[in-house]
Design a protein around this motif. Structure first.
Motif, PDB file in Angstrom:
ATOM      1  N   LEU A 274       0.848  -1.183   0.000  1.00 46.36           N
ATOM      2  CA  LEU A 274       0.000   0.000   0.000  1.00 46.36           C
ATOM      3  C   LEU A 274       0.886   1.236   0.000  1.00 46.36           C
ATOM      4  O   LEU A 274       1.778   1.360   0.834  1.00 46.36           O
ATOM      5  N   VAL A 275       0.627   2.135  -0.933  1.00 44.06           N
ATOM      6  CA  VAL A 275       1.380   3.384  -1.030  1.00 44.06           C
ATOM      7  C   VAL A 275       0.399   4.520  -0.762  1.00 44.06           C
ATOM      8  O   VAL A 275      -0.599   4.653  -1.468  1.00 44.06           O
ATOM      9  N   THR A 276       0.671   5.291   0.265  1.00 46.34           N
ATOM     10  CA  THR A 276      -0.204   6.420   0.558  1.00 46.34           C
ATOM     11  C   THR A 276       0.331   7.670  -0.127  1.00 46.34           C
ATOM     12  O   THR A 276       1.539   7.865  -0.233  1.00 46.34           O
ATOM     13  N   THR A 277      -0.586   8.486  -0.602  1.00 43.82           N
ATOM     14  CA  THR A 277      -0.207   9.745  -1.230  1.00 43.82           C
ATOM     15  C   THR A 277      -1.320  10.753  -1.010  1.00 43.82           C
ATOM     16  O   THR A 277      -2.445  10.381  -0.705  1.00 43.82           O
ATOM     17  N   GLU A 278      -0.970  11.999  -1.147  1.00 47.39           N
ATOM     18  CA  GLU A 278      -1.962  13.063  -1.101  1.00 47.39           C
ATOM     19  C   GLU A 278      -2.130  13.602  -2.513  1.00 47.39           C
ATOM     20  O   GLU A 278      -1.216  13.530  -3.328  1.00 47.39           O
ATOM     21  N   ALA A 279      -3.286  14.151  -2.787  1.00 45.66           N
ATOM     22  CA  ALA A 279      -3.594  14.659  -4.130  1.00 45.66           C
ATOM     23  C   ALA A 279      -3.037  16.073  -4.320  1.00 45.66           C
ATOM     24  O   ALA A 279      -3.748  16.993  -4.689  1.00 45.66           O
ATOM     25  N   GLN A 280      -1.744  16.222  -4.030  1.00 48.67           N
ATOM     26  CA  GLN A 280      -1.036  17.480  -4.225  1.00 48.67           C
ATOM     27  C   GLN A 280       0.031  17.251  -5.289  1.00 48.67           C
ATOM     28  O   GLN A 280       0.617  16.160  -5.343  1.00 48.67           O
ATOM     29  N   PRO A 281       0.318  18.232  -6.125  1.00 48.01           N
ATOM     30  CA  PRO A 281       1.273  18.024  -7.223  1.00 48.01           C
ATOM     31  C   PRO A 281       2.618  17.425  -6.804  1.00 48.01           C
ATOM     32  O   PRO A 281       3.090  16.467  -7.419  1.00 48.01           O
ATOM     33  N   LYS A 282       3.244  17.951  -5.747  1.00 48.06           N
ATOM     34  CA  LYS A 282       4.553  17.429  -5.305  1.00 48.06           C
ATOM     35  C   LYS A 282       4.423  15.990  -4.822  1.00 48.06           C
ATOM     36  O   LYS A 282       5.241  15.132  -5.181  1.00 48.06           O
ATOM     37  N   GLU A 283       3.407  15.708  -4.013  1.00 43.83           N
ATOM     38  CA  GLU A 283       3.180  14.337  -3.518  1.00 43.83           C
ATOM     39  C   GLU A 283       2.944  13.363  -4.672  1.00 43.83           C
ATOM     40  O   GLU A 283       3.484  12.271  -4.688  1.00 43.83           O
ATOM     41  N   LEU A 284       2.118  13.773  -5.632  1.00 50.16           N
ATOM     42  CA  LEU A 284       1.827  12.893  -6.764  1.00 50.16           C
ATOM     43  C   LEU A 284       3.077  12.652  -7.602  1.00 50.16           C
ATOM     44  O   LEU A 284       3.312  11.538  -8.081  1.00 50.16           O
ATOM     45  N   SER A 285       3.893  13.664  -7.766  1.00 48.53           N
ATOM     46  CA  SER A 285       5.151  13.514  -8.506  1.00 48.53           C
ATOM     47  C   SER A 285       6.079  12.538  -7.780  1.00 48.53           C
ATOM     48  O   SER A 285       6.664  11.640  -8.401  1.00 48.53           O
ATOM     49  N   ASP A 286       6.204  12.697  -6.456  1.00 48.37           N
ATOM     50  CA  ASP A 286       7.037  11.783  -5.665  1.00 48.37           C
ATOM     51  C   ASP A 286       6.482  10.361  -5.707  1.00 48.37           C
ATOM     52  O   ASP A 286       7.241   9.390  -5.788  1.00 48.37           O
ATOM     53  N   THR A 287       5.167  10.241  -5.658  1.00 43.57           N
ATOM     54  CA  THR A 287       4.532   8.921  -5.703  1.00 43.57           C
ATOM     55  C   THR A 287       4.768   8.261  -7.054  1.00 43.57           C
ATOM     56  O   THR A 287       5.022   7.057  -7.124  1.00 43.57           O
ATOM     57  N   ARG A 288       4.701   9.033  -8.118  1.00 41.86           N
ATOM     58  CA  ARG A 288       4.969   8.493  -9.458  1.00 41.86           C
ATOM     59  C   ARG A 288       6.383   7.899  -9.516  1.00 41.86           C
ATOM     60  O   ARG A 288       6.597   6.807 -10.042  1.00 41.86           O
ATOM     61  N   LYS A 289       7.351   8.608  -8.949  1.00 40.39           N
ATOM     62  CA  LYS A 289       8.738   8.112  -8.919  1.00 40.39           C
ATOM     63  C   LYS A 289       8.846   6.851  -8.072  1.00 40.39           C
ATOM     64  O   LYS A 289       9.540   5.902  -8.438  1.00 40.39           O
ATOM     65  N   LEU A 290       8.166   6.846  -6.934  1.00 36.32           N
ATOM     66  CA  LEU A 290       8.178   5.665  -6.074  1.00 36.32           C
ATOM     67  C   LEU A 290       7.556   4.467  -6.784  1.00 36.32           C
ATOM     68  O   LEU A 290       8.096   3.364  -6.756  1.00 36.32           O
ATOM     69  N   LEU A 291       6.419   4.686  -7.437  1.00 41.68           N
ATOM     70  CA  LEU A 291       5.763   3.591  -8.156  1.00 41.68           C
ATOM     71  C   LEU A 291       6.665   3.047  -9.254  1.00 41.68           C
ATOM     72  O   LEU A 291       6.766   1.823  -9.436  1.00 41.68           O
ATOM     73  N   ASP A 292       7.331   3.923  -9.981  1.00 43.25           N
ATOM     74  CA  ASP A 292       8.263   3.472 -11.024  1.00 43.25           C
ATOM     75  C   ASP A 292       9.339   2.572 -10.419  1.00 43.25           C
ATOM     76  O   ASP A 292       9.699   1.536 -10.988  1.00 43.25           O
ATOM     77  N   LYS A 293       9.840   2.958  -9.247  1.00 48.25           N
ATOM     78  CA  LYS A 293      10.861   2.170  -8.545  1.00 48.25           C
ATOM     79  C   LYS A 293      10.279   0.821  -8.088  1.00 48.25           C
ATOM     80  O   LYS A 293      10.903  -0.225  -8.264  1.00 48.25           O
ATOM     81  N   LEU A 294       9.078   0.861  -7.511  1.00 51.28           N
ATOM     82  CA  LEU A 294       8.433  -0.371  -7.054  1.00 51.28           C
ATOM     83  C   LEU A 294       8.148  -1.326  -8.209  1.00 51.28           C
ATOM     84  O   LEU A 294       8.334  -2.539  -8.081  1.00 51.28           O
ATOM     85  N   TYR A 295       7.707  -0.780  -9.337  1.00 51.11           N
ATOM     86  CA  TYR A 295       7.354  -1.628 -10.479  1.00 51.11           C
ATOM     87  C   TYR A 295       8.573  -2.306 -11.103  1.00 51.11           C
ATOM     88  O   TYR A 295       8.419  -3.242 -11.882  1.00 51.11           O
TER      89      TYR A 295
END
Length: 191
Positions: free
Chosen positions: A75-96
């Motif tokens: 489970l990856v938690t994120t907030e719907a804020q531009p910086k958070e979503l950008s960081d989450t995108r990078k994390l997801l790329d790493k996880l995938y």
């Protein structure tokens, strides 16, 4: 086996609120805060629990990789804020790069019901599975005690219970187990 599910919290900072509350929502689950136990004991973790759920936060270091690779659900938690979503995108790329997409789910945290973001737009932006949202309630203090226990009728608690029901109804942990069994066979060179 005392507990069926180990929910491993790997928070960005502070306590892993999602993992702590989710573990309290399941009847036979234990919350293990990553700094509180040795991540090198993955075999002990696998032998003690039938399922491993990782509450990943939005960052993780190298020593967490083995726990992630053995998880039935991340489970990856994120907030719907531009910086958070950008960081989450990078994390997801790493996880995938180490996990199949079907093991990783995003939870929208601090969800604002007055002006909610479009979950489908976030799903498209992140290219991920969205499992649910946790609404923000300023009336619930951040304490060591899970709010699903101290305030079970609160809206955030109801969202945690709903999240648990979704995980059970969609058989997400069972699907994760099947994926891990297939991955294990492939590592061993078996179909």
């Amino acid at each position: 086996m005392n507990h069926i599910i180990a929910i491993v919290g790997i928070p960005k900072s502070g306590k892993s609120t999602l993992g702590l509350n989710l573990a309290s929502g399941f009847e036979r689950a234990a919350f293990l805060d990553a700094p509180a136990f040795s991540l090198s004991t993955i075999e002990q973790l696998k032998n003690s629990y039938e399922k491993i759920v990782v509450d990943c936060g939005s960052e993780w270091g190298g020593d967490v990789r083995e726990v992630l690779e053995n998880a039935h659900l991340v489970l990856v938690t994120t907030e719907a804020q531009p910086k958070e979503l950008s960081d989450t995108r990078k994390l997801l790329d790493k996880l995938y790069t180490i996990l199949p997409r079907d093991l990783v789910y995003v939870i929208l945290n601090h969800y604002q019901t007055k002006s909610p973001p479009d979950p489908m737009a976030i799903k498209r932006q992140l290219g991920c599975n969205i499992l649910g949202a946790l609404i923000e309630d300023p009336m619930i203090p951040l304490t060591a005690a899970p709010f699903v226990v101290t305030q079970p009728k609160s809206a955030p608690s109801q969202y945690i219970f709903q999240l648990k029901k979704i995980i059970e109804t969609k058989k997400i942990l069972e699907k994760g187990e099947a994926i891990q069994v297939r991955r294990g066979r492939l590592k061993e060179g078996r179909p």
